[in-house]
Write a protein that holds these residues in place. Structure first.
Motif, PDB file in Angstrom:
ATOM      1  N   LYS A 109      -0.158   5.051  -0.481  1.00  0.00           N
ATOM      2  CA  LYS A 109      -1.492   5.275   0.075  1.00  0.00           C
ATOM      3  C   LYS A 109      -1.354   5.564   1.562  1.00  0.00           C
ATOM      4  O   LYS A 109      -0.364   5.214   2.191  1.00  0.00           O
ATOM      5  N   SER A 169     -14.280   3.845   5.633  1.00  0.00           N
ATOM      6  CA  SER A 169     -13.553   3.067   4.626  1.00  0.00           C
ATOM      7  C   SER A 169     -14.335   3.022   3.315  1.00  0.00           C
ATOM      8  O   SER A 169     -13.747   3.124   2.231  1.00  0.00           O
ATOM      9  N   GLN A 170     -15.657   2.913   3.394  1.00  0.00           N
ATOM     10  CA  GLN A 170     -16.462   2.894   2.174  1.00  0.00           C
ATOM     11  C   GLN A 170     -16.509   4.265   1.512  1.00  0.00           C
ATOM     12  O   GLN A 170     -16.436   4.379   0.291  1.00  0.00           O
ATOM     13  N   TYR A 183     -12.918  -4.327   4.358  1.00  0.00           N
ATOM     14  CA  TYR A 183     -11.464  -4.269   4.143  1.00  0.00           C
ATOM     15  C   TYR A 183     -10.795  -5.489   4.787  1.00  0.00           C
ATOM     16  O   TYR A 183     -11.390  -6.153   5.637  1.00  0.00           O
ATOM     17  N   GLN A 232      -6.424   3.233   2.578  1.00  0.00           N
ATOM     18  CA  GLN A 232      -6.619   1.787   2.717  1.00  0.00           C
ATOM     19  C   GLN A 232      -6.747   1.442   4.184  1.00  0.00           C
ATOM     20  O   GLN A 232      -5.921   1.854   5.003  1.00  0.00           O
ATOM     21  N   TYR A 284       0.814  -1.217   0.000  1.00  0.00           N
ATOM     22  CA  TYR A 284       0.000   0.000   0.000  1.00  0.00           C
ATOM     23  C   TYR A 284       0.854   1.276   0.000  1.00  0.00           C
ATOM     24  O   TYR A 284       0.330   2.353   0.255  1.00  0.00           O
ATOM     25  N   TYR A 286     -14.246   6.526   1.523  1.00  0.00           N
ATOM     26  CA  TYR A 286     -12.941   6.900   0.966  1.00  0.00           C
ATOM     27  C   TYR A 286     -12.360   5.833   0.047  1.00  0.00           C
ATOM     28  O   TYR A 286     -11.194   5.921  -0.333  1.00  0.00           O
ATOM     29  N   GLU A 287     -13.151   4.859  -0.320  1.00  0.00           N
ATOM     30  CA  GLU A 287     -12.674   3.815  -1.226  1.00  0.00           C
ATOM     31  C   GLU A 287     -12.246   4.438  -2.554  1.00  0.00           C
ATOM     32  O   GLU A 287     -12.946   5.271  -3.120  1.00  0.00           O
ATOM     33  N   GLY A 288     -11.043   4.087  -3.011  1.00  0.00           N
ATOM     34  CA  GLY A 288     -10.522   4.622  -4.259  1.00  0.00           C
ATOM     35  C   GLY A 288      -9.967   6.034  -4.153  1.00  0.00           C
ATOM     36  O   GLY A 288      -9.663   6.661  -5.163  1.00  0.00           O
ATOM     37  N   LYS A 289      -9.829   6.547  -2.927  1.00  0.00           N
ATOM     38  CA  LYS A 289      -9.339   7.920  -2.728  1.00  0.00           C
ATOM     39  C   LYS A 289      -7.987   7.949  -2.017  1.00  0.00           C
ATOM     40  O   LYS A 289      -7.658   8.914  -1.338  1.00  0.00           O
ATOM     41  N   GLY A 290      -7.213   6.872  -2.155  1.00  0.00           N
ATOM     42  CA  GLY A 290      -5.872   6.858  -1.577  1.00  0.00           C
ATOM     43  C   GLY A 290      -5.808   6.453  -0.119  1.00  0.00           C
ATOM     44  O   GLY A 290      -4.800   6.658   0.538  1.00  0.00           O
TER      45      GLY A 290
END
Length: 130
Positions: free
Chosen positions: A11, A36-37, A70, A45, A8, A39-43
């Motif tokens: 990230k 987490s949902q 996750y 993890q 990661y 910010y998914e795909g926003k850098g």
């Protein structure tokens, strides 16, 4: 399956140490799932470390119940926590959360249960770093 936080790199990584037996962990799980949902795909993890559960059955049930999507590592004896730099995590303080910056350094730490507002106060400045 094996997981390496180095995968990661680049990230921001939120590491949350939890147990299905832990009341405060159950309380904060909905917030971790929500953030987490969002910010998914926003850098960002998320990675969980499940500790002191005697089998994976209650851990998997906990993740399903709270919508945790996750990855979580199963660490029944706390060995993974001991691999962190001394003073970073206290195996006796569950839940604990670390925010690791894009360079792999600890940027923030909480040794208590968090809500979404407090979690985002820890995460947003680290995400904003270049």
């Amino acid at each position: 399956k094996p997981l390496d936080v180095a995968d990661y790199k680049g990230k921001v990584v939120v590491i949350n140490v939890w147990g299905s037996w832990c009341g405060p962990c159950r309380e904060e799980a909905k917030y971790f799932s929500k953030v987490s949902q969002a910010y998914e795909g926003k850098g960002l993890q998320f990675v969980g470390i499940n500790t002191r559960d005697t089998s994976t059955t209650p851990a998997v049930a906990f993740e399903k119940e709270h919508g945790i999507s996750y990855p979580s590592l199963y660490d029944p004896t706390g060995k993974l926590m001991l691999r962190f730099k001394k003073g970073t995590l206290n195996p006796q303080l569950i839940p604990s959360t670390l925010v690791i910056d894009k360079d792999g350094k600890v940027a923030a730490r909480a040794l208590e249960a968090l809500d979404d507002t407090t979690l985002l106060k820890m995460v947003k400045p680290v995400l904003a770093e270049k």
